[in-house]
Scaffold this motif. Structure first.
Motif, PDB file in Angstrom:
ATOM      1  N   GLY A   8       3.101  40.986  -9.039  1.00 34.88           N
ATOM      2  CA  GLY A   8       4.510  40.990  -9.418  1.00 34.88           C
ATOM      3  C   GLY A   8       4.992  39.605  -9.806  1.00 34.88           C
ATOM      4  O   GLY A   8       5.664  39.427 -10.837  1.00 34.88           O
ATOM      5  N   VAL A   9       4.626  38.613  -8.992  1.00 31.35           N
ATOM      6  CA  VAL A   9       4.983  37.228  -9.312  1.00 31.35           C
ATOM      7  C   VAL A   9       4.273  36.794 -10.600  1.00 31.35           C
ATOM      8  O   VAL A   9       4.851  36.119 -11.456  1.00 31.35           O
TER       9      VAL A   9
ATOM     10  N   PHE B  60       3.350  38.695 -13.119  1.00 27.00           N
ATOM     11  CA  PHE B  60       3.993  39.307 -14.290  1.00 27.00           C
ATOM     12  C   PHE B  60       5.322  38.627 -14.609  1.00 27.00           C
ATOM     13  O   PHE B  60       5.679  38.456 -15.780  1.00 27.00           O
ATOM     14  N   TRP B  61       6.040  38.227 -13.577  1.00 28.17           N
ATOM     15  CA  TRP B  61       7.313  37.528 -13.762  1.00 28.17           C
ATOM     16  C   TRP B  61       7.104  36.201 -14.505  1.00 28.17           C
ATOM     17  O   TRP B  61       7.903  35.811 -15.343  1.00 28.17           O
ATOM     18  N   ILE B  62       5.990  35.531 -14.202  1.00 27.05           N
ATOM     19  CA  ILE B  62       5.730  34.226 -14.811  1.00 27.05           C
ATOM     20  C   ILE B  62       4.992  34.356 -16.141  1.00 27.05           C
ATOM     21  O   ILE B  62       5.347  33.705 -17.132  1.00 27.05           O
TER      22      ILE B  62
ATOM     23  N   GLY C  61       4.251  37.373 -17.868  1.00 25.03           N
ATOM     24  CA  GLY C  61       4.579  38.501 -18.734  1.00 25.03           C
ATOM     25  C   GLY C  61       3.346  39.349 -19.017  1.00 25.03           C
ATOM     26  O   GLY C  61       2.465  39.512 -18.172  1.00 25.03           O
ATOM     27  N   LYS C  62       3.255  39.846 -20.260  1.00 23.28           N
ATOM     28  CA  LYS C  62       2.148  40.739 -20.608  1.00 23.28           C
ATOM     29  C   LYS C  62       0.792  40.028 -20.622  1.00 23.28           C
ATOM     30  O   LYS C  62      -0.261  40.676 -20.615  1.00 23.28           O
TER      31      LYS C  62
ATOM     32  N   ALA D  58      -0.141  30.081 -13.601  1.00 19.14           N
ATOM     33  CA  ALA D  58       1.296  29.801 -13.496  1.00 19.14           C
ATOM     34  C   ALA D  58       1.573  28.318 -13.653  1.00 19.14           C
ATOM     35  O   ALA D  58       2.483  27.905 -14.390  1.00 19.14           O
TER      36      ALA D  58
ATOM     37  N   TRP E   1       3.792  26.283 -16.471  1.00 17.64           N
ATOM     38  CA  TRP E   1       4.891  25.376 -16.143  1.00 17.64           C
ATOM     39  C   TRP E   1       4.681  24.000 -16.774  1.00 17.64           C
ATOM     40  O   TRP E   1       5.627  23.326 -17.154  1.00 17.64           O
TER      41      TRP E   1
END
Length: 428
Positions: A257-258, A260-262, A264-265, A414, A418
């Motif tokens: 979930g984290v 996908f939040w960062i 995406g696809k 991730a 960033w």
């Protein structure tokens, strides 16, 4: 190259299936009474045969992988940091990494605590039959084990000793200092940096060759366990395993979930790159075994080499999400089995102890059990309780090793995003 990777994946899956079948046939062979329990001479004979199969994992596959880890960590980490534009980048990437690692560790520990208190497997499952010598070996490793020992362990007395014993944390410390020094020297250090970069590429080539031994390692490891325990062990320990793997499943949902939040696809493309490392880690119970392959797959995904070479070695010491959840789960389970009440304050204190004392021991065999035994001793929980979970630790280790790999893959992806929010290399 992609076709070779897919072929290897299917061969590994095939090796797992053949290993399960072979192991069960051997178990039936030694189970003379046909009651699903090996005793005395039967168990001894089965263990002798299993030890030969285990050689395929420990000597034929894991040793060649382990020989590449230390030089790969050193060369890629030094080259990656030395090539960074300034030391502010090192501090920024390192800071972001530690924030991720600490946050993920706390979530994993708390999740394990919540689930073991909810399912209460220690009150419902009566386990036993562990190898006394194995228990003694684990308990012996806890002697003098403390946060003080961890601090003493950080700095190597000799780089060559650290390299010889695959002490990743010590190698990381020396490599960072050495890389910073090369960075400060400037252009004169470029030949050394170039040489280390070439060495890293050569080692990755070796890794590619070694990974074709993975099916043998998978086959040997699975066969050895099933030959001595039989498939019936999954029924005996079913509730404990079901509780633990429920936790692993929930942890995966949180991590993905984290992710996908960062990402995406692009998360799905990352998982496509991670499938081989995840499968090998699951079947060999060793996240260390996939370190070189994981490094290569993350770069193929689009992560910058300097980010991978810096963050991945740190992750192997500080970001073991699956092991974290398992350690709190196992520690409280043992307390439940002995009917030792632990209030939530004591449990939270135990989590902090686990978080501190678990760092930097990823290379120790049965590392999670060593930390669990040490923590139990600190909180007056019988260390012998390790015997309750030792017989199925292999099956739990499969899940936690795979989760460790997923956690590190997500962390690096991730942090890379960033660092380069507009980086098109991590895109379809």
């Amino acid at each position: 190259m992609k076709q070779n990777g897919q072929l290897l994946t299917w061969i590994i899956i095939g090796a797992m299936v053949v290993g399960i079948i072979t192991g069960q046939i051997l178990f039936w062979h030694f189970d003379i009474n046909g009651d699903g329990k090996l005793v005395d001479l039967e168990a001894s004979s089965a263990k002798t045969v299993a030890d030969y199969f285990k050689l395929l994992t420990t000597h034929i596959f894991l040793r060649p992988v382990q020989m590449t880890i230390a030089p790969l960590v050193f060369t890629t980490l030094v080259a990656g940091i030395a090539k960074m534009d300034d030391m502010k980048t090192v501090g920024r990437v390192g800071g972001r990494s530690m924030i991720w690692f600490i946050s993920a560790s706390l979530i994993s520990l708390l999740l394990g605590m919540f689930l073991v208190n909810s399912f209460k497997p220690g009150y419902k499952v009566n386990l036993g039959g562990a190898d006394a010598n194995a228990v003694s070996d684990i308990v012996g490793k806890t002697e003098g084990f403390s946060f003080k020992n961890f601090l003493e362990h950080i700095f190597p007395t000799s780089l060559f000793e650290a390299l010889a014993h695959n002490e990743i944390l010590q190698i990381v410390v020396f490599a960072i200092v050495f890389a910073v020094a090369l960075n400060q020297i400037g252009k004169k250090a470029q030949p050394i940096i170039d040489a280390l970069e070439v060495m890293g590429k050569a080692i990755l080539k070796i890794v590619g060759y070694v990974m074709w031994l993975a099916p043998l390692g998978v086959f040997g490891g699975i066969t050895a366990v099933i030959a001595t325990k039989g498939l019936g062990i999954l029924k005996v320990y079913g509730y404990y395993l079901a509780s633990f793997y429920t936790g692993i499943g929930l942890l995966w949902l949180l991590l993905l979930g984290v992710g996908f939040w960062i990402l995406g696809k692009n998360l799905w493309r990352l998982l496509s790159h991670l499938k081989n490392p995840l499968l090998v880690a699951f079947s060999t119970t060793s996240s260390e075994a996939v370190f070189p392959k994981l490094s290569q797959e993350l770069e193929d995904f689009g992560c910058e080499k300097k980010v991978v070479s810096f963050v991945l070695p740190l992750g192997y010491s500080f970001n073991l999400d699956g092991s974290m959840m398992y350690m709190t789960f196992a520690s409280i389970f043992i307390a439940q089995a002995y009917n030792i009440p632990l209030d939530y304050g004591t449990q939270l204190t135990m989590l902090l102890v686990l978080m501190l004392t678990s760092k930097g021991i990823a290379g120790v065999p049965r590392a999670s059990l060593v930390v669990v035994a040490a923590t139990c001793a600190m909180f007056n929980i019988p260390v012998e309780g390790i015997a309750l979970i030792l017989p199925i630790d292999h099956f739990c280790d499969m899940g936690r090793s795979m989760t460790n790999v997923l956690g590190n893959g997500l962390a690096i992806s991730a942090i890379n995003k960033w660092e380069k929010p507009n980086n098109e290399s991590v895109a379809e």
